[in-house]
Design an enzyme around this catalytic site. Structure first.
Site, PDB file in Angstrom:
ATOM      1  N   HIS A  40      13.838   2.491  17.198  1.00 57.88           N
ATOM      2  CA  HIS A  40      14.239   1.276  17.913  1.00 57.88           C
ATOM      3  C   HIS A  40      13.424   1.036  19.176  1.00 57.88           C
ATOM      4  CE1 HIS A  40      17.394   1.021  15.102  1.00 57.88           C
ATOM      5  NE2 HIS A  40      18.031   2.090  15.539  1.00 57.88           N
ATOM      6  N   GLU A  46      -9.732  -1.789  -1.286  1.00 58.12           N
ATOM      7  CA  GLU A  46      -9.585  -0.629  -0.405  1.00 58.12           C
ATOM      8  C   GLU A  46      -9.757   0.694  -1.133  1.00 58.12           C
ATOM      9  OE1 GLU A  46      -5.717  -0.684   1.478  1.00 58.12           O
ATOM     10  OE2 GLU A  46      -4.723  -1.415  -0.319  1.00 58.12           O
ATOM     11  N   ASP A  82      -7.947   2.455   4.290  1.00 59.34           N
ATOM     12  CA  ASP A  82      -7.926   3.222   3.045  1.00 59.34           C
ATOM     13  C   ASP A  82      -9.312   3.379   2.442  1.00 59.34           C
ATOM     14  OD1 ASP A  82      -5.289   4.123   2.602  1.00 59.34           O
ATOM     15  OD2 ASP A  82      -4.672   2.036   2.405  1.00 59.34           O
ATOM     16  N   CYS A 141      -9.029  -6.743   6.803  1.00 60.64           N
ATOM     17  CA  CYS A 141      -7.787  -6.633   7.566  1.00 60.64           C
ATOM     18  C   CYS A 141      -7.489  -5.187   7.991  1.00 60.64           C
ATOM     19  CB  CYS A 141      -6.608  -7.214   6.792  1.00 60.64           C
ATOM     20  SG  CYS A 141      -6.257  -6.337   5.279  1.00 60.64           S
TER      21      CYS A 141
HETATM   22  C1  PEP Z   1      -6.028  -0.734   5.116  1.00 58.51           C
HETATM   23  O1  PEP Z   1      -5.916   0.178   4.303  1.00 58.51           O
HETATM   24  O2  PEP Z   1      -7.058  -0.936   5.792  1.00 58.51           O
HETATM   25  C2  PEP Z   1      -4.901  -1.659   5.359  1.00 58.51           C
HETATM   26  C3  PEP Z   1      -5.046  -2.731   6.085  1.00 58.51           C
HETATM   27  O3  PEP Z   1      -3.696  -1.339   4.818  1.00 58.51           O
HETATM   28  P1  PEP Z   1      -2.712  -0.190   5.383  1.00 58.51           P
HETATM   29  O4  PEP Z   1      -3.249   0.246   6.716  1.00 58.51           O
HETATM   30  O5  PEP Z   1      -1.380  -0.825   5.471  1.00 58.51           O
HETATM   31  O6  PEP Z   1      -2.811   0.834   4.326  1.00 58.51           O
HETATM   32 MG    MG Z   2      -4.324   0.148   2.881  1.00 52.43          MG
END
Ligand code: PEP
Ligand code: MG
Length: 585
Positions: free
Chosen positions: A197, A439, A463, A510
């Site tokens: 929290h 990824e 990843d 991302c």
């Molecule tokens: C990533 O793998 O770069 C990603 C954005 O996803 P997560 O960090 O949620 O695995």
């Molecule tokens: Mg990922």
């Protein structure tokens, strides 16, 4: 300043930002429980005492709930409501009465014993959600015990302006009240994780926080000067003047970039030679929406929906998910919102129970694999997303796609849900883009095939790097090998971008690499259409793009990729960034 020598503590960076200020210790540790045996004649009055303490606890909780509901604390009010329900839960209250009657022990002792027994039942379930529920149970038991003992509860904590609150743990009531006071510069707690929290409230209030900092509350004394870095989970206690100056400088830059955020909020991220990039925000919780808009996010590039599941003991219903997705779409007012289907598994263990533990969870039943193995959960989410698509500019993204068959299977499940909703007469929006997270090394190698079946790619570097370089992203021992500028990583990214470009589909990034200004020129050169990052990173990345030319960035990348080791490439890129942006933004 306290007398202690400089000390550095490591915890979990739960809410980004830098804070410097005096420590204010909030001691909410458990009271000592008196243990007494009762005579038969005392049992009835003990039950009466318990009844009064329960009623008082209920009354107090409902009062705090009303107080914070008047402001912005809707979620915190829900947590307090859950505490009220716990106070009345027969599993709790009947057990306490049974102990008083059967074992003839005093109410305080009985409350503790029952709380311990229930917590024990949660013990074997190794996930964040149950860890937090154990803590909730302690808060409730503590309140009842204090009321039984006639001790003051909810004493208003009068904190001086600008201090860093340090505590073993904070109850949701304390955190909500402290955050609301607007006087807290930062939080440090011994307990807690990313989904505790304190972390959630701190992020929503954009207050830097380090949680899970082990014995911080023992090692820090009142008045010690603290410097905390809520992005990297670092706490410096009574730092040396140079360290403090460094922190203060970072804080100054952070604040300056915040100011710049307001100034550049509505300006496009366009290079000096006219290359337009779109900068979007990553989000886990809906409390982050105001921050995304404040920092000029042009949309949501990654909504990690699994966090909806991590915060609770049962999967959210279709209706709950629909309302949440609709809320995000509406709040973004026509800007794109990229909803990623559940990426449970790996480090993100759901509140909903999984049958067995895996030896190697990152390589296991994770993300799209988990969804294809748990069709019912997947369908509930897809139906909710399809229904929400009528309320904004939605894009759907599947995580961890490693082969074309997986993508086909996921898409066919989506179509199945679309037809099902059609037959039921439930309104669904028009068709939306369906893309994948690129990824895995496999996705990079077959990117030229995946482009025929995906409407867009978004590269998840967190990843992609972990799987490309074979290093567990959570293992500190191999963290030194985690190199975004490793030639193999750059080549994989380039392969994915080239495949997307030649097929004419958009390509975004991302992963964390997208938001680190060190990599901005490399990404500009590679030809991304879109980068998605934590909201607070947008202004700096935008600043770099607006002051650079893509042509120059391309030369930089070509030079970099002629080098060999990750260290050489990194050194070269860092020097170039320093040379161009000597006066930091
Ligand atoms: C990533 O793998 O770069 C990603 C954005 O996803 P997560 O960090 O949620 O695995
Ligand atoms: Mg990922």
């Amino acid at each position: 300043m306290g007398s202690q020598a400089a000390l550095s503590l490591k915890g979990i960076g739960a809410s980004p930002g830098i804070a410097v200020g005096p420590a204010y210790l909030v001691d909410r540790r458990r009271v000592r429980t008196p243990k007494l045996r009762l005579s038969p004649a005392e049992v009835d009055s003990e039950l009466m005492r318990l009844k009064t303490a329960i009623e008082l606890s209920d009354h107090q909780l409902s009062e705090i709930k009303d107080r914070i509901s008047q402001g912005e604390g809707h979620d915190h009010a829900l947590i307090l409501e859950a505490h009220r329900l716990m106070v009345h839960d027969p599993m709790f209250i009947d057990e306490v009465k049974k102990l008083i009657l059967r074992d003839r022990i005093n109410a305080e002792w009985a409350v503790r014993r029952v709380a311990r027994k229930i917590k024990h039942m949660f013990d074997n379930i190794p996930d964040d959600y149950f860890r937090e529920r154990r803590a909730d149970l302690d808060f409730v038991a503590d309140r009842v015990v204090r009321n039984l003992m006639g001790q003051a509860v909810d004493v208003e904590i009068e904190i001086p302006d600008g201090c860093v609150v340090v505590a073993h743990d904070l109850s949701p009531a304390d955190t909500a009240m402290l955050a609301k006071s607007g006087r807290v510069a930062g939080f440090v707690t011994d307990l807690g994780g990313h989904t505790s929290h304190t972390a959630i409230v701190a992020r929503a209030r954009e207050t830097p926080a380090v949680v899970g900092a082990a014995r911080a509350s023992d090692q820090i004394s009142p008045g010690d000067q603290l410097a905390i870095d809520g992005s990297n989970g670092l706490v410096l206690v009574n730092p040396a003047q140079e360290q403090l100056s460094l922190f203060q400088e970072t804080m100054r830059r952070y604040r300056a970039s915040e100011q710049m955020a307001l100034k550049t909020k509505d300006l496009p991220a366009v290079s000096t030679d006219g290359c337009r990039m779109h900068l979007l925000g990553n989000m886990e919780f809906i409390e982050e929406l105001p921050s995304l808009l404040m920092h000029g996010a042009e949309g949501v590039g990654l909504f990690r929906t699994e966090f909806l599941f991590l915060e609770r003991d049962h999967a959210p219903t279709e209706e709950e998910q629909f309302r949440c997705y609709r809320h995000v779409l509406e709040a973004m007012e026509g800007r794109p919102v990229t909803i990623r289907t559940l990426d449970l598994g790996g480090d993100k263990v759901p509140g909903i129970r999984r049958p067995e533990r895996e030896l190697n969870p990152s390589m296991g039943l994770r993300a799209i694999r988990y969804c294809l193995a748990n069709r019912e959960t997947f369908r509930v989410q897809l139906r909710a997303i399809l229904r929400a698509s009528a309320y904004g500019n939605l894009r759907l993204m599947f995580p961890l796609i490693s082969g074309v068959s997986e993508l086909r299977e996921a898409r066919s499940e989506l179509e199945h849900c679309r037809s099902e909703l059609g037959r039921e007469g439930v309104p669904v929006g028009s068709r939306f883009p369906v893309g994948i997270m690129a990824e895995t090394p496999s996705a990079a190698w077959i990117a030229d095939r995946l482009v025929h079946e995906a409407d867009f790619f978004s590269i998840g570097t967190n990843d992609l790097i972990q799987y490309s370089l074979a290093i567990d992203r959570h293992n500190r021992d191999v963290a030194y090998l985690y190199k975004p500028l490793h030639l193999s990583v750059l080549r994989s990214i380039q392969t994915i971008v080239i495949a997307a470009k030649s097929a004419g589909i958009p390509v975004a990034m991302c992963g964390e690499m997208a938001g680190d200004p060190i990599f901005t020129l490399v990404l500009l050169a590679l030809g991304f259409n879109e980068l998605s990052m934590t909201a607070t990173q947008i202004p700096v990345v935008k600043h770099i793009i607006r002051r650079s030319s893509r042509a120059e960035a391309i030369t930089l990348l070509e030079n970099a990729m002629r080098l060999t080791t990750a260290e050489e490439i990194e050194r070269y890129i860092r020097n170039e960034i320093d040379r161009r942006f000597v006066e930091p933004p």
